[in-house]
Design a protein around this motif. Structure first.
Motif, PDB file in Angstrom:
ATOM      1  N   GLU A  73       0.905  -1.289   0.004  1.00 19.12           N
ATOM      2  CA  GLU A  73      -0.109  -0.065   0.043  1.00 19.12           C
ATOM      3  C   GLU A  73       0.922   1.406   0.122  1.00 19.12           C
ATOM      4  OE1 GLU A  73      -2.949   2.459   3.009  1.00 19.12           O
ATOM      5  OE2 GLU A  73      -2.799   0.259   3.217  1.00 19.12           O
ATOM      6  N   GLY A  74       0.463   2.212  -0.897  1.00 18.79           N
ATOM      7  CA  GLY A  74       1.226   3.386  -1.089  1.00 18.79           C
ATOM      8  C   GLY A  74       2.764   3.339  -1.398  1.00 18.79           C
ATOM      9  N   ASP A  75       3.335   4.283  -1.094  1.00 20.07           N
ATOM     10  CA  ASP A  75       4.952   4.024  -1.850  1.00 20.07           C
ATOM     11  C   ASP A  75       5.794   4.735  -1.329  1.00 20.07           C
ATOM     12  OD1 ASP A  75       3.686   6.677  -2.404  1.00 20.07           O
ATOM     13  OD2 ASP A  75       4.850   7.371  -3.911  1.00 20.07           O
ATOM     14  N   PHE A  76       7.103   4.394  -1.535  1.00 18.74           N
ATOM     15  CA  PHE A  76       8.305   4.887  -0.723  1.00 18.74           C
ATOM     16  C   PHE A  76       9.157   5.508  -2.042  1.00 18.74           C
ATOM     17  CE2 PHE A  76       8.010   0.910   1.840  1.00 18.74           C
ATOM     18  CZ  PHE A  76       8.081   1.520   3.073  1.00 18.74           C
ATOM     19  N   ARG A  77      10.222   6.397  -1.464  1.00 18.32           N
ATOM     20  CA  ARG A  77      11.126   6.739  -2.544  1.00 18.32           C
ATOM     21  C   ARG A  77      12.516   6.220  -2.106  1.00 18.32           C
ATOM     22  NH1 ARG A  77      10.724   8.716  -6.981  1.00 18.32           N
ATOM     23  NH2 ARG A  77      12.923   9.699  -6.698  1.00 18.32           N
ATOM     24  N   PHE A  78      13.385   5.642  -3.176  1.00 18.35           N
ATOM     25  CA  PHE A  78      14.428   5.178  -2.714  1.00 18.35           C
ATOM     26  C   PHE A  78      15.609   5.825  -3.459  1.00 18.35           C
ATOM     27  CE2 PHE A  78      13.338   2.793  -6.530  1.00 18.35           C
ATOM     28  CZ  PHE A  78      14.910   2.478  -7.280  1.00 18.35           C
ATOM     29  N   ASP A  79      16.832   6.170  -2.506  1.00 19.44           N
ATOM     30  CA  ASP A  79      17.908   6.722  -3.109  1.00 19.44           C
ATOM     31  C   ASP A  79      19.166   5.958  -2.402  1.00 19.44           C
ATOM     32  OD1 ASP A  79      20.078   8.566  -3.858  1.00 19.44           O
ATOM     33  OD2 ASP A  79      19.190  10.434  -2.966  1.00 19.44           O
ATOM     34  N   ASP A  80      19.738   5.252  -3.454  1.00 16.65           N
ATOM     35  CA  ASP A  80      21.067   4.413  -2.805  1.00 16.65           C
ATOM     36  C   ASP A  80      22.237   4.906  -3.680  1.00 16.65           C
ATOM     37  OD1 ASP A  80      21.928   1.951  -1.269  1.00 16.65           O
ATOM     38  OD2 ASP A  80      22.339   1.478  -3.614  1.00 16.65           O
ATOM     39  N   ALA A  81      23.237   5.101  -3.332  1.00 17.22           N
ATOM     40  CA  ALA A  81      24.572   5.435  -4.038  1.00 17.22           C
ATOM     41  C   ALA A  81      24.726   4.470  -4.991  1.00 17.22           C
ATOM     42  CB  ALA A  81      25.738   5.820  -3.058  1.00 17.22           C
ATOM     43  N   VAL A  82      24.438   3.148  -4.855  1.00 14.07           N
ATOM     44  CA  VAL A  82      24.955   2.332  -5.817  1.00 14.07           C
ATOM     45  C   VAL A  82      23.767   1.935  -6.741  1.00 14.07           C
ATOM     46  CG1 VAL A  82      25.694  -0.139  -5.976  1.00 14.07           C
ATOM     47  CG2 VAL A  82      26.674   1.228  -4.347  1.00 14.07           C
ATOM     48  N   SER A  83      22.791   1.605  -6.124  1.00 14.87           N
ATOM     49  CA  SER A  83      21.509   1.126  -7.082  1.00 14.87           C
ATOM     50  C   SER A  83      20.719   2.389  -7.754  1.00 14.87           C
ATOM     51  CB  SER A  83      20.512   0.306  -5.968  1.00 14.87           C
ATOM     52  OG  SER A  83      21.152  -0.700  -5.395  1.00 14.87           O
ATOM     53  N   GLY A  84      21.093   3.617  -7.446  1.00 12.24           N
ATOM     54  CA  GLY A  84      20.287   4.496  -7.948  1.00 12.24           C
ATOM     55  C   GLY A  84      19.133   5.067  -7.223  1.00 12.24           C
ATOM     56  N   GLU A  85      17.810   5.625  -7.943  1.00  7.95           N
ATOM     57  CA  GLU A  85      16.751   6.258  -7.142  1.00  7.95           C
ATOM     58  C   GLU A  85      15.676   6.095  -7.888  1.00  7.95           C
ATOM     59  OE1 GLU A  85      16.567  10.743  -8.273  1.00  7.95           O
ATOM     60  OE2 GLU A  85      18.461  10.446  -7.083  1.00  7.95           O
ATOM     61  N   GLY A  86      14.414   5.961  -7.297  1.00 12.01           N
ATOM     62  CA  GLY A  86      13.460   5.717  -7.823  1.00 12.01           C
ATOM     63  C   GLY A  86      12.069   5.490  -6.908  1.00 12.01           C
ATOM     64  N   GLU A  87      11.008   5.075  -7.308  1.00 13.14           N
ATOM     65  CA  GLU A  87      10.005   4.792  -6.500  1.00 13.14           C
ATOM     66  C   GLU A  87       9.277   3.312  -6.369  1.00 13.14           C
ATOM     67  OE1 GLU A  87       5.855   6.929  -6.453  1.00 13.14           O
ATOM     68  OE2 GLU A  87       5.627   5.255  -8.227  1.00 13.14           O
ATOM     69  N   LEU A  88       9.088   2.812  -5.075  1.00 16.35           N
ATOM     70  CA  LEU A  88       8.589   1.613  -4.887  1.00 16.35           C
ATOM     71  C   LEU A  88       7.095   1.651  -4.414  1.00 16.35           C
ATOM     72  CD1 LEU A  88      11.454  -0.175  -2.788  1.00 16.35           C
ATOM     73  CD2 LEU A  88      11.130  -0.332  -5.339  1.00 16.35           C
ATOM     74  N   ALA A  89       6.233   1.319  -5.578  1.00 14.78           N
ATOM     75  CA  ALA A  89       4.806   1.226  -4.928  1.00 14.78           C
ATOM     76  C   ALA A  89       4.492  -0.057  -4.752  1.00 14.78           C
ATOM     77  CB  ALA A  89       3.970   2.055  -6.194  1.00 14.78           C
ATOM     78  N   TYR A  90       3.045  -0.378  -4.864  1.00 14.22           N
ATOM     79  CA  TYR A  90       2.418  -1.719  -4.753  1.00 14.22           C
ATOM     80  C   TYR A  90       3.178  -2.593  -5.737  1.00 14.22           C
ATOM     81  CZ  TYR A  90      -0.617  -5.456  -4.168  1.00 14.22           C
ATOM     82  OH  TYR A  90      -1.118  -6.673  -3.731  1.00 14.22           O
ATOM     83  N   GLY A  91       3.987  -3.859  -4.755  1.00 16.07           N
ATOM     84  CA  GLY A  91       4.594  -4.919  -5.652  1.00 16.07           C
ATOM     85  C   GLY A  91       6.134  -4.688  -5.843  1.00 16.07           C
ATOM     86  N   GLY A  92       6.578  -3.147  -5.523  1.00 14.87           N
ATOM     87  CA  GLY A  92       7.924  -2.887  -5.604  1.00 14.87           C
ATOM     88  C   GLY A  92       8.442  -3.673  -4.498  1.00 14.87           C
ATOM     89  N   VAL A  93       9.851  -3.742  -4.631  1.00 14.97           N
ATOM     90  CA  VAL A  93      10.782  -4.776  -3.773  1.00 14.97           C
ATOM     91  C   VAL A  93      12.063  -4.007  -3.482  1.00 14.97           C
ATOM     92  CG1 VAL A  93      11.836  -7.147  -3.556  1.00 14.97           C
ATOM     93  CG2 VAL A  93       9.881  -6.918  -4.664  1.00 14.97           C
ATOM     94  N   GLU A  94      12.590  -4.066  -2.385  1.00 15.84           N
ATOM     95  CA  GLU A  94      13.962  -3.779  -1.811  1.00 15.84           C
ATOM     96  C   GLU A  94      14.413  -5.131  -1.293  1.00 15.84           C
ATOM     97  OE1 GLU A  94      16.216  -1.148   1.498  1.00 15.84           O
ATOM     98  OE2 GLU A  94      14.298  -2.095   1.998  1.00 15.84           O
TER      99      GLU A  94
END
Length: 182
Positions: A73-94
């Motif tokens: 439910e909802g969404d996160f933002r991610f910002d990682d020096a190695v993996s980049g940046e983007g959005e994790l919404a429903y079904g997204g995985v860290e």
């Protein structure tokens, strides 16, 4: 009775739990209960609450295990020096394999949604990876393979393979059923 399973294929429920809550996190499984039976799965946490809690996670260490976080439910933002940046919404995985040790906790921040929810599964790593290199992945939902109501989070299902670099033999699925669907 489910229309999809024959009576001989149905299984009884062995255990139900409401877990133990601490703020926005509820621990559903730990080594003291089902974690002993379901290895390599160690912990299963449900998180839900105001999205601001994502930015409030203090930096903390992990070693010798992996975590896989799935947004439901909802969404996160991610910002990682190695993996980049983007959005994790429903079904997204860290995915975070801590190997010999890693400090983390500031990679995720609140997204656009006022509320977030999901699951975090903690995995014991096989001996050859316990002290191995750290590996992180952030995979947006559109890149996760799905077949009908099933999204393949780890491992394989119906000929589809997850892009997560998890150890072989571990399978974890997100099943999304519509109301009344069995």
């Amino acid at each position: 009775m489910s229309a999809l399973l024959s009576p001989s294929a149905q299984r009884t429920i062995v255990r139900r739990t409401r877990g133990r809550g601490h703020g926005p996190i509820t621990r559903l499984m730990s080594p003291g209960d089902l974690g002993q039976v379901l290895k390599p799965f160690v912990f299963l946490d449900l998180f839900q609450g105001e999205s601001s809690f994502a930015g409030g996670m203090p930096i903390h260490p992990h070693s010798g295990l992996a975590t896989v976080t799935v947004v439901t439910e909802g969404d996160f933002r991610f910002d990682d020096a190695v993996s980049g940046e983007g959005e994790l919404a429903y079904g997204g995985v860290e995915w975070m394999r801590s190997g010999g040790g890693v400090w983390h906790g500031k990679e995720l921040s609140p997204g656009q949604s006022p509320r977030i929810a999901g699951f975090q599964l903690w995995l014991a790593l096989p001996p050859e990876l316990e002290n191995g290199p750290v590996d992180s992945q952030y995979i947006e939902a559109k890149a996760m393979p799905a077949s009908g109501p099933v999204t393949v989070i780890l491992g394989e299902y119906a000929g589809l393979r997850s892009p997560v670099r998890a150890p072989e033999g571990v399978h974890y699925l997100l099943v999304t059923l519509q109301p009344g669907q069995a």
